[in-house]
Write a protein that holds these residues in place. Structure first.
Motif, PDB file in Angstrom:
ATOM      1  N   LYS A   7       1.079  24.654 -81.923  1.00  0.00           N
ATOM      2  CA  LYS A   7       0.610  25.807 -80.874  1.00  0.00           C
ATOM      3  C   LYS A   7       1.701  26.728 -81.405  1.00  0.00           C
ATOM      4  CE  LYS A   7      -1.042  27.298 -78.043  1.00  0.00           C
ATOM      5  NZ  LYS A   7      -1.676  27.233 -76.623  1.00  0.00           N
ATOM      6  N   LYS A   8       2.567  26.163 -80.462  1.00  0.00           N
ATOM      7  CA  LYS A   8       4.032  26.563 -80.973  1.00  0.00           C
ATOM      8  C   LYS A   8       5.392  27.076 -82.247  1.00  0.00           C
ATOM      9  CE  LYS A   8       5.870  23.684 -77.110  1.00  0.00           C
ATOM     10  NZ  LYS A   8       6.409  22.317 -77.084  1.00  0.00           N
ATOM     11  N   MET A   9       4.582  26.277 -83.075  1.00  0.00           N
ATOM     12  CA  MET A   9       4.732  26.354 -84.358  1.00  0.00           C
ATOM     13  C   MET A   9       4.219  27.783 -85.234  1.00  0.00           C
ATOM     14  SD  MET A   9       4.593  22.114 -85.963  1.00  0.00           S
ATOM     15  CE  MET A   9       4.451  22.872 -87.540  1.00  0.00           C
ATOM     16  N   GLY A  10       3.800  28.405 -84.563  1.00  0.00           N
ATOM     17  CA  GLY A  10       3.132  29.517 -85.333  1.00  0.00           C
ATOM     18  C   GLY A  10       1.537  29.935 -85.906  1.00  0.00           C
ATOM     19  N   PRO A  11       1.313  30.706 -86.447  1.00  0.00           N
ATOM     20  CA  PRO A  11      -0.615  30.875 -86.684  1.00  0.00           C
ATOM     21  C   PRO A  11      -0.636  29.824 -87.346  1.00  0.00           C
ATOM     22  CG  PRO A  11       0.864  32.374 -86.749  1.00  0.00           C
ATOM     23  CD  PRO A  11       1.534  31.730 -86.373  1.00  0.00           C
ATOM     24  N   LEU A  12      -2.000  28.374 -86.650  1.00  0.00           N
ATOM     25  CA  LEU A  12      -2.351  28.082 -88.457  1.00  0.00           C
ATOM     26  C   LEU A  12      -2.433  28.564 -89.695  1.00  0.00           C
ATOM     27  CD1 LEU A  12      -4.965  26.260 -86.075  1.00  0.00           C
ATOM     28  CD2 LEU A  12      -3.362  25.418 -87.050  1.00  0.00           C
TER      29      LEU A  12
END
Ligand SMILES: Nc1nc2c(ncn2[C@@H]2O[C@H](COP(=O)(O)OP(=O)(O)O)[C@@H](O)[C@H]2O)c(=O)[nH]1
Ligand SMILES: [Mg+2]
Length: 444
Positions: free
Chosen positions: A339-344
């Motif tokens: 989730k921390k990496m950004g929108p899926l």
């Protein structure tokens, strides 16, 4: 990002790759299609002309026509030429911990200067780097307030004064930065809706006073060739050092990104990919070319992942997976890292081979992840470690705790079991016949 251009090129290349050998006519036909695709992406027509001429010349060369994989060779040439279109060697944005680096952001109103100011300050803030921001867009009180709000949000000081005398503000800010040993000072300047003499004079004056190490022109990439025209005018007056291209997450066709270097001879240094403070990336022409050609952007993905995952933790998890000891707690931890990496959907677009196959308007509901997270968080530690004990009454309790239905909880538990079975098969190397890949968990 550039999905329409990517799709068109993909189609052209599929056609090329399917052929065992290429005739001159094949290549000429493909070049016509590439030319159209680039023009439709709003790339400057002169640039398109040169680009296609160069690709054609190289493609008709002996080494391509005679190779065993001529289609692949043409793609390689297009990839290299795309990189050339965006690449400038020798430029580097540097901030030091023992001196003050001064940056000025210029551009039209609404291009994203104020946002970029905060994004940049936040990106370079480290233990030993102290940034500051200066509100020089004094004609719209809301603009000063906007920067102050952003400053508070990221806890970076904003210098502003109750005057419209921009030079006075800048001089005061410089003194303060020196006094407080700041390492990075970013001037957010006023933009207008159109190029305007008064605005230009003001930024030229500001440049004289501040003597910035870098002037970045901030351009809204969704405006296509307009951005290129405005950049040229700013460049003539200010001789800026590089560009920040914003709103690459929007319905950008790619025109600005692919034309702006050739026209201004200055590099794109950063790209804005969203409204959040963390949505700023360093721009790498080779990675961008790969993204456009649907080869994905593994390096950016890896960098994002490296920032978010902990190598030691990962190794532990991998071992657990091998031993089939992966629990819901581990799963929750994974979800939170992802989730921390950004929108899926934006993460998936960076995966090679997948980026072209995803529909342009794909929107994965990140809520699905949030719901899964909520469900697991409502379980006790014991339940997460041993989901077998989750009987009917426990399911009811969890459902009340997280506000999701029992059906959803049942589904999650079933999918988790499926996933574990799958991992077991991977780790023992026993793949069933007709194996169709991972279950569609949890993206439904
Ligand atoms: N989607 C998206 N919106 C952006 C990006 N950068 C800025 N914006 C939005 O564009 C609008 C104008 O930005 P702002 O920084 O105020 O522009 P300024 O007038 O040049 O200072 C704001 O609503 C920002 O949230 C970006 O990279 N992506
Ligand atoms: Mg602004």
């Amino acid at each position: 990002m550039f999905s329409s251009l990517s799709e068109k090129l993909d189609k052209i290349f599929k056609n090329l790759k399917g052929k065992g050998y290429l005739t001159e006519q094949n290549i000429k036909d493909s070049m016509r299609e590439i030319r159209l695709a680039l023009l439709e992406a709003d790339v400057n027509f002169k640039i398109v002309k040169n680009f296609v001429a160069e690709v054609e010349k190289r493609s008709l060369g002996q080494e391509v026509m005679k190779s065993l994989t001529p289609g692949q060779q043409v793609i390689k040439i297009v990839h290299e030429q795309l990189i050339n279109l965006m690449d400038i060697e020798g430029f580097e944005f540097k901030v030091y911990n023992n001196k003050l680096t001064k940056v000025m952001l210029v551009g039209l109103q609404g291009s994203g200067k104020t946002t970029a100011c905060a994004k940049l300050a936040s990106m370079y803030r480290k233990k030993d780097i102290k940034p500051m921001m200066v509100a020089c867009d004094v004609y719209r009180p809301a603009a000063v307030e906007q920067l102050k709000v952003l400053g508070r949000q990221i806890d970076i000081p904003v210098i502003s004064m109750d005057t419209t005398k921009v030079l006075e503000i800048a001089a005061t800010a410089l003194k303060q930065a020196e006094r407080e040993f700041a390492n990075l000072i970013i001037f957010d300047t006023a933009g207008r809706l159109h190029i305007d003499e008064v605005m230009m004079d003001e930024v030229v004056q500001l440049k004289k006073l501040v003597k910035p190490d870098y002037i970045f022109f901030v351009a809204d990439s969704t405006t296509g060739q307009d951005a290129v025209t405005v950049a040229t005018e700013f460049h003539n007056k200010l001789d800026f050092d590089g560009l920040i291209l914003t709103k690459l997450d929007g319905d950008t066709r790619g025109g600005a990104a692919l034309s702006i270097k050739a026209v201004t001879n200055k590099p794109v240094v950063f790209v804005g990919t969203g409204e959040k403070i963390s949505d700023l990336e360093l721009f790498y022409p080779d990675r961008m070319a790969s993204r456009i050609l649907g080869m994905g952007d593994v390096l950016t993905l890896i960098e994002k992942a490296e920032g978010m995952f902990d190598a030691e933790q990962e190794e532990k998890l991998a071992k657990k997976m091998m031993k089939n000891q992966f629990t819901l707690s581990d799963f929750l931890q994974q979800l939170q890292s992802i989730k921390k990496m950004g929108p899926l959907d934006s993460i998936m677009r960076m995966i090679p081979g997948l980026s072209n196959k995803l529909p342009a308007d794909l929107k994965i509901d990140d809520n699905a992840l949030r719901h899964v997270e909520a469900i697991i968080q409502s379980m006790t530690y014991k339940e997460r470690e041993k989901p077998d004990i989750i009987n009917g009454s426990r399911r009811l309790r969890i459902s009340k705790g997280c506000g999701r239905s029992v059906t959803e909880i049942n589904r999650l538990l079933r999918q988790f079991e499926d996933m574990k079975k799958m991992m077991k098969k991977f780790s023992t190397g026993k793949m069933p016949k007709g194996f169709k890949g991972m279950p569609d968990f949890p993206l439904q």
